[in-house]
Design an enzyme around this catalytic site. Structure first.
Site, mmCIF file in Angstrom:
data_model
loop_
_atom_site.group_PDB
_atom_site.id
_atom_site.type_symbol
_atom_site.label_atom_id
_atom_site.label_comp_id
_atom_site.label_asym_id
_atom_site.label_seq_id
_atom_site.Cartn_x
_atom_site.Cartn_y
_atom_site.Cartn_z
ATOM 1 N N ASP A 267 0.833 -1.212 0.000
ATOM 2 C CA ASP A 267 0.000 0.000 0.000
ATOM 3 C C ASP A 267 0.868 1.263 0.000
ATOM 4 O OD1 ASP A 267 -2.346 1.388 0.030
ATOM 5 O OD2 ASP A 267 -2.810 1.011 2.134
ATOM 6 N N HIS B 167 2.868 3.509 -8.869
ATOM 7 C CA HIS B 167 2.726 2.073 -9.172
ATOM 8 C C HIS B 167 3.982 1.551 -9.853
ATOM 9 C CE1 HIS B 167 -1.282 2.336 -7.802
ATOM 10 N NE2 HIS B 167 -1.791 2.918 -8.862
ATOM 11 N N LEU C 293 12.003 -20.073 -4.319
ATOM 12 C CA LEU C 293 10.910 -19.228 -3.826
ATOM 13 C C LEU C 293 9.685 -19.274 -4.743
ATOM 14 C CD1 LEU C 293 10.014 -16.803 -1.871
ATOM 15 C CD2 LEU C 293 10.816 -15.317 -3.709
#
Ligand code: V07
Length: 254
Positions: free
Chosen positions: A34, A51, A145
């Protein structure tokens, strides 16, 4: 306390010394990324600039997670609610997966990362789906991962979708009502094969889950920072993990 080696041969990436205890690393870390719009606003830039900057943080944190041997990193990239944003912003966001993968897929492959998603995949534009499918295909045999993007994801929607699938399977005689228990419900969620998140991080000072991993977060440790996502870095990530290691998890027991 175990000190990190300086070089991880399997993943072929350089490692920095760290004070983290490597015996108690959270297996699954999930992050609500956020504060991108606010980061841009503070600089007099359009929200989309935030963004874009947030994407570089994604790259940094994937490296950091991989380095300390986190098994699953789930990143909340786009929620079901995000479609309500201005059309131009939504259009820009939908181009980011392809942009990210065009730039970083070779590095992810090099680092043995496996790309996956959770959420309503079919509801995404076809150019977004194609780029992601290609990345999943090219990384499907990687066993390092798991980089799991929550895209067009909503926790309540996930439960609605699970109930619909369960009802369908009951009607098709593939499932019996008596067999429905917690692990059965978990197996109908997008996260079916993943462990529940041990640690959920939210940046930018909000203290909410915002419809993220509602069922899976039952026993997750929550960690918050005021820092906006584009300013989040590997040191703060390690701080979150270190704080996690100092908490006592009781899962409802004593
Ligand atoms: C998005 C950048 C990070 C901050 C939060 C919102 C904006 C990476 C991806 C992505 C998704 C799937 C994939 C590869 C990369 C992404 C969206 C937004 C919609 F396979 N960052 N990022 N997707 N932001």
């Amino acid at each position: 306390m175990i000190k990190l080696p300086f070089f991880n041969r399997k993943r072929r990436i350089e490692l920095q010394p760290s004070t983290l205890n490597l015996e108690n690393i959270p297996g699954h870390v999930a992050i609500i990324m956020d504060g991108n719009g606010r980061w841009a606003k503070k600089r007099g830039l359009p929200r989309i600039a935030g963004h874009k900057e947030g994407m570089t943080t994604v790259r940094r944190i994937v490296k950091a997670a991989n380095r300390i041997d986190v098994k699953v990193l789930t990143l909340y990239a786009f929620s079901k609610e995000n479609w309500k944003r201005p059309q131009a912003e939504v259009d820009f966001l939908m181009k980011l997966p392809k942009e990210f993968l065009t730039t970083y897929l070779p590095e992810l492959i090099e680092e043995n990362v496996k790309v996956q998603t959770i959420g309503d995949f079919e509801g995404l534009p076809s150019f977004t789906k194609e780029a992601i499918k290609e990345a999943m295909e090219q990384t499907k045999h990687n066993d390092g991962l798991i980089l799991n993007f929550a895209l067009n994801y909503g926790g309540r929607y996930e439960l609605v979708h699970a109930v619909q699938s369960m009802m369908q399977d009951i009607s098709d005689k593939k499932l019996q009502m008596e067999d429905i228990d917690e692990s059965c419900i978990s197996s109908y969620l997008y996260t079916e094969k993943l462990s529940d998140p041990d640690l959920i991080i939210r940046t930018s000072g909000e203290h909410r889950l915002s419809n993220f991993l509602l069922w899976q977060s039952a026993y997750s440790e929550l960690w918050f920072t005021e820092v906006l996502w584009p300013d989040f870095d590997e040191l703060l990530f390690e701080q979150a993990v270190s704080d996690f290691q100092n908490r006592k998890r009781r899962y409802g027991g004593i």
